[in-house]
Design a protein around this motif. Structure first.
Motif, mmCIF file in Angstrom:
data_model
loop_
_atom_site.group_PDB
_atom_site.id
_atom_site.type_symbol
_atom_site.label_atom_id
_atom_site.label_comp_id
_atom_site.label_asym_id
_atom_site.label_seq_id
_atom_site.Cartn_x
_atom_site.Cartn_y
_atom_site.Cartn_z
ATOM 1 N N ARG A 277 0.838 -1.206 0.000
ATOM 2 C CA ARG A 277 0.000 0.000 0.000
ATOM 3 C C ARG A 277 0.874 1.257 0.000
ATOM 4 O O ARG A 277 0.617 2.218 -0.740
ATOM 5 N N ARG A 281 1.065 4.052 -3.051
ATOM 6 C CA ARG A 281 0.841 5.478 -2.840
ATOM 7 C C ARG A 281 2.082 6.305 -3.194
ATOM 8 O O ARG A 281 1.989 7.514 -3.382
ATOM 9 N N SER A 310 -8.804 -6.381 -2.547
ATOM 10 C CA SER A 310 -9.253 -5.125 -1.943
ATOM 11 C C SER A 310 -8.197 -4.033 -2.112
ATOM 12 O O SER A 310 -8.517 -2.869 -2.424
ATOM 13 N N ARG A 313 -7.990 -2.797 -5.878
ATOM 14 C CA ARG A 313 -9.120 -1.952 -6.244
ATOM 15 C C ARG A 313 -8.952 -0.553 -5.670
ATOM 16 O O ARG A 313 -9.246 0.455 -6.330
ATOM 17 N N THR A 314 -8.493 -0.494 -4.427
ATOM 18 C CA THR A 314 -8.332 0.793 -3.760
ATOM 19 C C THR A 314 -7.187 1.620 -4.347
ATOM 20 O O THR A 314 -7.320 2.835 -4.554
ATOM 21 N N GLU A 315 -6.070 0.947 -4.644
ATOM 22 C CA GLU A 315 -4.869 1.670 -5.065
ATOM 23 C C GLU A 315 -4.649 1.639 -6.580
ATOM 24 O O GLU A 315 -3.707 2.268 -7.078
ATOM 25 N N HIS A 316 -5.470 0.883 -7.294
ATOM 26 C CA HIS A 316 -5.392 0.816 -8.763
ATOM 27 C C HIS A 316 -4.003 0.339 -9.241
ATOM 28 O O HIS A 316 -3.333 0.986 -10.049
#
Length: 531
Positions: A277, A281, A310, A313-316
């Motif tokens: 993650r 970012r 999950s 999807r959130t971080e592409h």
């Protein structure tokens, strides 16, 4: 007509023959694809050993060099700490030792072929005689790689990973072409040595070899200068859990309480997800975990994959999760799963060659997965799979742009597996990301440049980040595969048949050029019909 045979047969002699054997062995110790490799030693070792076998009876020379190979085998096993990963005095240790001995025996066969065949081929010219040893090397190396487990170890070509202009040759011939060039140097140099550096005698062969070597280096220089990756780049990352967590997860065994094992696995997974993650970012678009980065019980595997879905999807991002499936105290699957930015599973790949150290893991189906993405055409194998030619050639001409190779090594092999794997990037024209536990995590472009490197033993948590081109390049080797190797094998068979034919036709009492030592006077030898 000149007499083609001297009047008397004498065996070649060299009072220093066992010095050459000793020097050849010493250099071989530092050219065995180990942590202590010295690139120059890989050129010198076969030169001294060939000088030795050329002055010995064929069988005795073969046995002495085989004994040297045995010493190198034992040294390599000691250097690599290979036995530290296994149970001492076990049957599997004996099997592994026998496998490596078989591999080294095939490495010695070219010396025997040279000693037996060069005597006959010399009548057709010094140049043809110089080709026997490299042709034998390529043939035996090909047989080792395809027929012997772990037979891809010990190629002399891998010792040259730091010489980028030279190793660009593998984009045409694969590693076999580089092995041919190195051992052709051996044969030509030994011929010059035998002729006491008499330029009129060795000129033609020496100039041909030097011309080929210069062309190889010129090609390498041109490829490095004019085939520089110039397409758009993306940020990729290899991430791992903290070292203590990673090692703790890997040490779980049948005696570990299930609840405790589950807690350890969860800790490793959470650290991997957190690191992924953070890298997402930071701008990374493709993230890869090292081999067996964490573990899961079969009933929990869907949950593990779901946590990755999950995150993507959130971080592409694209995320390749590499993990082991653990059941009844044993690892039963060594797996890599790629999840795309939409949360879909692009592939689920089981390691094709898990090796004897993970005997409970079944071999995967051996089909290299691929996926078209907005960041290029991706493919993946796991660790040692990248050294099996039949597997890697599946995608050799499919325009792969980025190869994902999660790895894990035992401590003694530190350094060389990642560098050796970089040859696949040059052969097939793709960038390669190889996060590796207990080794160097490395990222290469398709010219073999190191774009990023992190050391497992000097970092608490390996995070390897680089910007790689989104487009690979076309290579001749990717299109023709092992054509060069097959031509070498066919040439060796043809020359062998020619030698047999000549030996059946020539007088029984007639010796050959190899039967009498060079006097150092090329003019006298030519008059005698020796050359």
């Amino acid at each position: 007509m000149k007499n083609r045979f001297p009047a008397q047969q004498r065996e070649p002699t060299d009072r220093l023959r066992f010095l050459w054997l000793a020097l050849g062995l010493l250099c071989w110790l530092f050219a065995a694809n180990g942590r202590l490799d010295v690139p120059l030693a890989a050129w010198l070792s076969p030169l001294f050993l060939l000088r030795f076998t050329r002055t010995m009876h064929p069988l005795s020379g073969f046995l002495w060099v085989w004994l040297a190979a045995l010493i190198v085998t034992i040294f390599w096993l000691y250097e690599s700490n290979f036995y530290d990963t296994l149970h001492p005095f076990s049957l599997i240790n004996l099997i592994i030792l026998m496998i490596f001995l078989l591999s080294f025996t095939l490495m010695v066969v070219p010396y025997l072929l040279d000693r037996l065949l060069t005597r006959g081929v010399s009548f057709l010219g010094v140049l043809l005689a110089s080709l026997i040893f490299p042709l034998g090397q390529v043939t035996c190396e090909y047989l080792r790689t395809h027929l012997v487990p772990y037979g891809f170890f010990f190629s002399p070509a891998y010792t040259q990973h730091g010489n980028l202009p030279l190793i660009q040759l593998v984009s045409i011939t694969g590693v076999y072409g580089l092995s041919f060039l190195m051992t052709w140097f051996t044969s030509v140099s030994n011929g010059i040595w035998e002729q006491h550096f008499s330029w009129p005698v060795v000129r033609k062969t020496a100039l041909i070899f030097l011309s080929v070597l210069m062309l190889v280096l010129l090609f390498g220089g041109v490829r490095l200068a004019f085939s520089v990756p110039s397409t758009q780049t993306i940020r990729v990352a290899g991430v791992s859990a903290q070292r203590a967590t990673y090692e703790q997860a890997g040490s779980v065994d049948g005696g570990t309480d299930r609840a405790l094992a589950s807690t350890i696995f969860t800790t490793a997974t959470n650290e991997l997800l957190d690191a992924s993650r953070q890298e997402a970012r930071g701008g990374s678009k493709i993230i890869v975990w090292p081999e067996l980065a964490t573990y899961t019980f079969p009933e929990d595997e869907a949950t593990l994959i779901g946590s990755g879905q999950s995150l993507t999807r959130t971080e592409h991002i694209y995320l390749e999760m590499a993990y082991g499936v653990y059941e009844h105290g044993e690892t039963i699957a060594n797996r890599a799963v790629l999840i795309d930015p939409g949360g879909d599973v692009a592939w689920k790949y089981d390691k094709a060659h898990p090796g004897m150290t993970l005997a409970t893991v079944k071999d995967g189906p051996g089909i290299v997965p691929t996926a078209e993405t907005s960041y290029g055409h991706l493919a993946s194998v796991i660790c040692i799979d990248a050294w099996y030619p039949d597997l890697m050639q599946q995608v050799g001409n499919k325009d792969i742009d980025l190869m994902l190779v999660p790895g894990l090594e035992w401590p003694g092999t530190y350094l060389w597996p990642s560098y050796d794997t970089s040859f696949r990037a040059i052969e097939y024209g793709y960038s390669l990301i190889r996060p590796a536990g207990m080794d160097l995590g490395m990222i290469f472009d398709y010219q073999g440049h190191v774009l990023a490197s992190t050391d497992y033993y000097t970092t608490n948590q390996q995070i390897t980040v680089a910007y790689v081109p989104t487009k690979g390049t076309w290579t001749i080797y990717g299109m023709i595969g092992d054509l060069f190797t097959w031509l070498c094998i066919a040439s060796l068979i043809g020359l062998s048949a020619l030698v047999v034919s000549l030996s059946l036709r020539k007088p029984k009492s007639a010796p050959t050029p190899m039967d009498s030592p060079s006097t150092g006077n090329a003019e006298e030898e030519q008059k005698a019909g020796k050359l």
